[in-house]
Design an enzyme around this catalytic site. Structure first.
Site, PDB file in Angstrom:
ATOM      1  CB  CYS A  69      -2.384  -9.614   5.715  1.00  8.18           C
ATOM      2  SG  CYS A  69      -2.355 -10.223   4.004  1.00  8.18           S
ATOM      3  CG  HIS A  79       0.965  -5.673   4.308  1.00  7.06           C
ATOM      4  ND1 HIS A  79       1.038  -6.501   5.403  1.00  7.06           N
ATOM      5  CD2 HIS A  79       0.310  -6.381   3.346  1.00  7.06           C
ATOM      6  CE1 HIS A  79       0.461  -7.663   5.113  1.00  7.06           C
ATOM      7  NE2 HIS A  79       0.010  -7.612   3.882  1.00  7.06           N
TER       8      HIS A  79
END
Length: 760
Positions: A602, A705
């Site tokens: 991310c 994630h």
């Protein structure tokens, strides 16, 4: 009031009758919802029914307990109370409670943090009781900054409301400092000497973004804090708890405040209940409820809503409680650990809209604290039971899958008859578990827990509850053939083999070095779980491992490192971490070009490029990879969110995960992606080219994630393989072959998400 209000009351009455008498369902929300549709001012129109005033209870954890206990205390003191006791905490729930009530003295209303802005401007409550703020449902509510802004905005629209806030929480104190409302601060005025958990939600000053210093912490970010730069610190306490005693049999403390003192005790466990009771006392004191009345309410408090509710099932004492975020689960684990005897623990986790779809937060829970407990049986249930089972596996806990609480009790025969059961469920998992425990508690012991055989989990003919997979283990990995830039074949499946989890005789002691960069700052979405997976998968093969936690301000020589992990974090923390990373730019560039292995998630993935998104600002990146990240139209509110599946050269299986990002990343010409989106719901780097992440040399960056590696063990082994090659060059040791591991649990979790996304 006029025709609109009359019509709102009429449709509310009709819907209430229909829900109760036709559909036989509770009427806690819908009557208020339709009434608000007819008359948006219905809460303001009904507020005058409350003769003495109202209290709004808001915060991440403890709202329902505090709301009910404060309402009980007022009623014990002889007051007439309106309360949304079931936890229906949106504006519709508050409106429903008011519509169903007659004239009363006080209203006590639980309010969702983001919905307070729709309730308080109409209600104009006398007091807003702010309990705490923790990360919760990041995919639904976003970062805590957004919640703070929403609460502050609600208070600005009700300037006479007194904010009663938890001063031990810097996130709450920052709101109190920001608003112009009258305030009253409560907190625990001594060190409880509690063991700390791995992840805390607020490490930085809310004014100047310096790292906070603590004289002591209680749990999470709660404690006595100060900023060494600007002076932001815990405010002086108007209401304080001292002489706190915590034990398995209950708790007690002395409460001190401007109107007097009180000695309170309760048969509950846990430091969080000290805060709940202290908050209740602070509010009760302000509404003129005596300490004696509050203590009588505490003594009589018998929650029937699944919060700290006791049952007797098959003769076993059973505790049911709600936990919906890492802090809540960690506090429940502390309660469980106070029981030193044999016990069974079940964790039920759903991912419905009310829970948040992303279950990455499971990896921010310190389940490891339960490992090694004698006589412990652990169970995983709920919609995301496979994810829970994987998380527990990497915490050293062998969890059986169960479909419901009955299956748990059916598998407890091996435990002594006095062994207790603990059932912890998140938001939407709680009601069915609560109902079932109530049913079981009403049955004879043999019917509830005396089943002669264990129930079978889906796909598990053994009935053991363990996940089964015909292709549970990967083939031995040939290190030189592992694909990192897309031009080599992926790893294939093979039969599982036994692994004794001990180094072979004469094994080289040079450890595999993993550097986890800035885990004190970059700790969102449970991404640190990737490091747990890498470490365990190496150790299970007898490979020595050392994990270096490189915190803010610390330095690591990357020449001595084989694998670097870089996660993402909240904007404030990410900005500070980026300063450290930019100072490491040359070292990181040399490491990458020397085929050092780097996994970035991310925000950590974004900063690898030439430009990246820091908050709403595009700033210079590390320039390790030819890519840029730009701001999405509409800013941070325009996010790409949801479960996602990829096809990647690093794994034969489909790679699954969860994405939640506002940036739009563009790869340079010829730069390879980590994978191509294989699911209809996935977005990828920018929602247009349907590719996620990047692969460059031994660098893997991704938005996934979940965390990434637990449900994608082939990707983990691909990274380990290259890291072991680097270790061999660095330390002059042989390159070992990665023996296959039994990945049945991991693959079952992968398969669940893959099937759900129709990405076979």
């Amino acid at each position: 009031m006029g025709l609109q209000f009359a019509a709102a009351r009429a449709v509310s009455a009709v819907s209430t009758w229909g829900l109760k008498h036709v559909f036989h369902r509770p009427a806690a929300n819908f009557p208020g919802k339709v009434a608000l549709y007819v008359d948006p001012r219905v809460i303001a129109d009904l507020a005058p029914r409350l003769q003495k005033g109202s209290v709004c209870v808001v915060g991440t954890n403890g709202k329902t307990t505090v709301t009910n206990l404060l309402a009980d205390a007022l009623e014990t003191a002889g007051q007439r109370v309106v309360c949304n006791r079931t936890g229906a905490n949106l504006d519709s729930g508050v409106a429903t409670a008011l519509l169903h009530a007659r004239e009363a003295d006080w209203g006590v209303f639980e309010c969702d943090e983001l919905w307070l802005a729709k309730i308080l401007p109409h209600l104009q409550a006398d007091y807003v009781l702010l309990l705490n703020l923790f990360r919760d449902q990041l995919d639904r509510v976003g970062e805590i900054d957004r919640i703070q802004e929403s609460i502050a905005g609600a208070l600005a629209a009700s300037p006479k409301s007194t904010l009663v806030f938890n001063a031990d929480d810097p996130l709450c104190a920052a709101i109190a400092e920001r608003v112009g409302n009258p305030t009253a601060a409560f907190g625990v005025d001594e060190d409880l000497h509690l063991p700390q958990n791995t992840v805390a939600d607020a490490q930085m000053c809310q004014r100047c973004s310096t790292m906070l210093e603590y004289a002591y912490r209680q749990y999470g970010q709660l404690g006595a804090y100060r900023c060494p730069t600007c002076g932001f610190a815990r405010p002086a306490l108007d209401c304080a708890a001292r002489d706190v005693r915590l034990g398995a049999d209950g708790l007690s403390f002395a409460a001190h405040g401007p109107r007097g003192d009180a000695a309170l005790e309760a048969p509950f466990s846990g430091a969080y209940m000290v805060y709940n009771l202290l908050a209740t006392w602070a509010a009760a004191d302000l509404v003129s409820v005596s300490a004696e009345a509050l203590q009588r309410a505490i003594d009589a408090f018998d929650p029937r809503n699944g919060r700290l509710q006791e049952f007797s099932v098959a003769g076993r004492r059973t505790l049911l409680n709600l936990a919906k975020n890492p802090t809540g689960f960690n506090q429940n684990i502390k309660i469980i650990l106070q029981d030193e005897g044999p016990k069974a623990v079940a964790f039920f986790v759903n991912d419905k809209e009310g829970d948040g779809r992303d279950v990455s937060w499971l990896w921010d829970i310190d389940f490891e604290e339960l490992a090694g407990q004698p006589g412990l049986r652990v169970f995983a249930g709920g919609i995301r039971k496979n994810d829970v089972q994987v998380r527990l596996k990497y915490a050293g806990l062998d969890a059986a899958l169960v479909d419901d609480a009955s299956a748990m009790f059916a598998q407890m025969d091996a435990l002594p008859s006095d062994a207790r059961a603990y059932v912890i469920a998140n938001y939407t998992a709680l009601p069915p578990v609560h109902a079932e425990l109530g049913r079981l508690a009403g049955e004879a012991p043999d019917a509830a827990g005396g089943a002669s055989s264990s129930p079978k989990s889906p796909g598990d003919p053994s009935g053991s509850g363990a996940a089964q997979a015909t292709d549970g283990a990967a083939a031995p990995i040939r290190l030189a053939s592992q694909a990192m830039e897309g031009d080599r074949a992926p790893v294939g499946p093979s039969s599982p083999v036994q692994n004794e989890n001990v180094p072979a005789a004469g094994a080289d002691p040079a450890p595999l070095m993993i550097a986890h960069l800035f885990p004190d700052l970059l700790n969102l979405y449970g991404d640190g779980g990737n490091v747990k997976v890498l470490e365990r998968r190496a150790r299970e093969r007898g490979i020595p491992v050392e994990v270096l936690r490189v915190n803010h301000g610390e330095y690591v020589d990357l020449a001595d490192v084989d694998l670097v992990f870089l996660g993402g974090g909240p904007d404030r923390e990410q900005r500070l971490a980026s300063e450290d990373l930019m100072r490491m730019r040359d070292d990181l560039h040399a490491y990458v070009e020397d085929d050092g292995v780097l996994l970035a998630i991310c925000g950590g993935f974004q900063i690898l490029g030439r430009e990246w998104l820091l908050g709403e600002e595009v700033v210079r990146g590390l320039g390790l990879v030819d890519m840029t990240t730009e701001r999405a139209p509409g800013g941070s509110g325009n996010r790409l969110i949801g479960n996602i599946a990829l096809r990647s050269p690093l794994a034969e299986r489909v790679v699954v995960g969860y994405e939640n990002h506002a940036g739009r990343t563009r790869l340079g010409a010829g730069v390879e992606a980590f994978g191509d989106v294989a699911s209809s719901t996935g977005h990828g780097n920018n929602d247009s080219d349907k590719r996620d992440g990047v692969r460059y040399r031994n660098v893997v960056g991704t938005y996934l994630h979940g965390p990434l590696l637990p449900k994608n063990p082939q990707v983990a082994d691909a990274l380990l393989a290259r890291a072991l090659e680097r270790r061999a060059r660095r330390a002059g040791v042989p390159v070992p072959e990665l023996a296959p591991l039994d990945d049945a649990v991991e693959n079952a979790a992968n398969e669940y998400v893959r099937n759900r996304l129709n990405a076979g």
